[in-house]
Scaffold this motif. Structure first.
Motif, short mmCIF file in Angstrom:
data_model
loop_
_atom_site.label_atom_id
_atom_site.label_comp_id
_atom_site.label_asym_id
_atom_site.label_seq_id
_atom_site.Cartn_x
_atom_site.Cartn_y
_atom_site.Cartn_z
N UNK A 112 5.04 -4.64 -5.53
CA UNK A 112 4.03 -3.82 -4.85
C UNK A 112 2.82 -4.71 -4.60
N UNK A 113 2.40 -4.78 -3.33
CA UNK A 113 1.19 -5.53 -2.97
C UNK A 113 0.14 -4.55 -2.48
N UNK A 114 -1.07 -4.66 -3.00
CA UNK A 114 -2.14 -3.74 -2.63
C UNK A 114 -3.27 -4.47 -1.91
N UNK A 115 -3.70 -3.89 -0.78
CA UNK A 115 -4.88 -4.43 -0.10
C UNK A 115 -6.16 -3.93 -0.76
N UNK A 116 -6.18 -2.66 -1.14
CA UNK A 116 -7.34 -2.10 -1.84
C UNK A 116 -6.92 -0.80 -2.51
N UNK A 117 -7.86 -0.15 -3.20
CA UNK A 117 -7.47 0.93 -4.11
C UNK A 117 -7.98 2.30 -3.71
N UNK A 163 0.80 -1.23 0.00
CA UNK A 163 0.00 0.00 0.00
C UNK A 163 0.84 1.29 0.00
N UNK A 164 1.57 1.54 -1.09
CA UNK A 164 2.33 2.79 -1.21
C UNK A 164 1.40 3.95 -1.60
N UNK A 198 10.29 -0.04 -11.86
CA UNK A 198 10.03 -1.20 -12.69
C UNK A 198 9.45 -2.37 -11.92
N UNK A 199 8.46 -2.10 -11.07
CA UNK A 199 7.92 -3.11 -10.17
C UNK A 199 6.57 -3.64 -10.64
N UNK A 200 6.33 -4.93 -10.45
CA UNK A 200 5.00 -5.46 -10.74
C UNK A 200 4.01 -5.06 -9.64
N UNK A 201 2.77 -4.80 -10.04
CA UNK A 201 1.70 -4.46 -9.10
C UNK A 201 0.86 -5.71 -8.90
N UNK A 202 0.78 -6.17 -7.67
CA UNK A 202 0.06 -7.40 -7.33
C UNK A 202 -1.09 -7.06 -6.40
N UNK A 203 -2.31 -7.37 -6.85
CA UNK A 203 -3.50 -7.05 -6.08
C UNK A 203 -4.03 -5.68 -6.44
N UNK A 204 -5.18 -5.34 -5.91
CA UNK A 204 -6.01 -6.16 -5.03
C UNK A 204 -6.86 -7.16 -5.85
N UNK A 205 -8.04 -7.47 -5.37
CA UNK A 205 -9.03 -8.28 -6.10
C UNK A 205 -9.67 -7.39 -7.17
N UNK A 206 -10.09 -8.00 -8.26
CA UNK A 206 -10.62 -7.23 -9.39
C UNK A 206 -11.88 -6.43 -9.06
N UNK A 207 -12.51 -6.72 -7.92
CA UNK A 207 -13.66 -5.92 -7.50
C UNK A 207 -13.34 -4.46 -7.27
N UNK A 208 -12.05 -4.12 -7.12
CA UNK A 208 -11.65 -2.73 -6.90
C UNK A 208 -11.22 -2.01 -8.17
N UNK A 209 -11.49 -2.60 -9.34
CA UNK A 209 -11.08 -1.94 -10.58
C UNK A 209 -11.66 -0.53 -10.70
N UNK A 210 -12.93 -0.35 -10.27
CA UNK A 210 -13.54 0.98 -10.41
C UNK A 210 -12.87 2.00 -9.50
N UNK A 211 -12.35 1.56 -8.35
CA UNK A 211 -11.60 2.47 -7.48
C UNK A 211 -10.26 2.84 -8.12
N UNK A 212 -9.61 1.87 -8.77
CA UNK A 212 -8.35 2.17 -9.46
C UNK A 212 -8.59 3.16 -10.59
N UNK A 213 -9.64 2.92 -11.37
CA UNK A 213 -9.95 3.82 -12.48
C UNK A 213 -10.24 5.23 -11.99
N UNK A 214 -10.74 5.34 -10.77
CA UNK A 214 -11.10 6.64 -10.22
C UNK A 214 -10.02 7.31 -9.40
N UNK A 215 -8.81 6.77 -9.39
CA UNK A 215 -7.74 7.36 -8.57
C UNK A 215 -7.48 8.84 -8.88
#
Length: 212
Positions: A53-58, A31-32, A74-91
């Motif tokens: 990078x590990x994410x609990x939520x977005x 969670x950076x 150059x880091x891979x982003x791992x997580x969260x669950x795909x249910x948070x895609x709309x939160x990622x899109x709204x960052x």
């Protein structure tokens, strides 16, 4: 041995955690949310090799610095669950709403599901899908350390908010009782904000989940 260091970041004092192997110095960041110069200074001071990078939520205070950090190192982003895609899109909108520095949307390199694992330097952490605060919230559990990084699911003396879009109180309580409690009363959890506690202590005293 696996170790961790928690660094509060952003004006919301979000608990960003560095998880690392004390021999190889391989590290992941959970969670950076922001304050990347201070975070990276700590990484360099400890001599860590940041790899994931590990994410609990977005929500913005947990994921706001993710795209920039991933691009910078150059880091891979791992997580969260795909249910948070709309939160990622709204960052970007989240950042503007709460007065955060500009934040970019991104696509995780790997979505996580309940029962998945993440691995760092041979150490395995279990992933549990714990919706309620957000629909795609996940938790990282290290049986080796008897630690769980729970984001905003549970706090010392409180629980996560459920009044955000697609939050749900009953779902959150079920996540806590069905997914967290089986990890054991002696498991210490690192919440998204505030001090650490143990699941046993919260089962005894937390007014929201006492006796569950």
């Amino acid at each position: 041995m696996l170790r961790y260091l928690t660094l509060p970041v952003t004006p919301f004092a979000q608990n960003c955690s560095l998880v690392y192997d004390d021999e190889t110095h391989q590290a992941a960041v959970i969670d950076p949310g922001g304050d990347l110069p201070r975070l990276l200074q700590t990484v360099d001071q400890l001599g860590l090799k940041l790899e994931q990078i590990w994410l609990t939520h977005a929500h913005i205070d947990h994921a706001g610095g993710t795209a920039e950090l991933a691009a910078k190192r150059g880091l891979p982003i791992i997580g969260p669950h795909k249910g948070d895609q709309f939160w990622i899109d709204g960052l970007p909108q989240q950042g503007a709403m709460f007065g955060f520095p500009p934040a970019s949307a991104f696509t995780p390199d790997r979505w996580l599901e309940d029962g998945d694992t993440v691995t760092l330097a041979g150490h395995v952490l279990n992933v549990r899908h714990c919706p309620g605060h957000t629909p795609g919230h996940v938790v990282f559990h290290s049986p080796e350390m008897k630690r769980a990084f729970v984001g905003d699911v549970l706090f010392a003396g409180s629980i996560g908010r459920t009044d955000f879009p697609q939050g749900d109180y009953d779902t959150l309580i079920a996540s806590i009782t069905q997914r967290l409690w089986p990890m054991g009363d002696d498991t210490v959890f690192i919440p998204g904000h505030g001090p650490e506690s143990s699941f046993g202590a919260e089962r005894r005293s937390n007014p929201y989940v006492r006796g569950t």
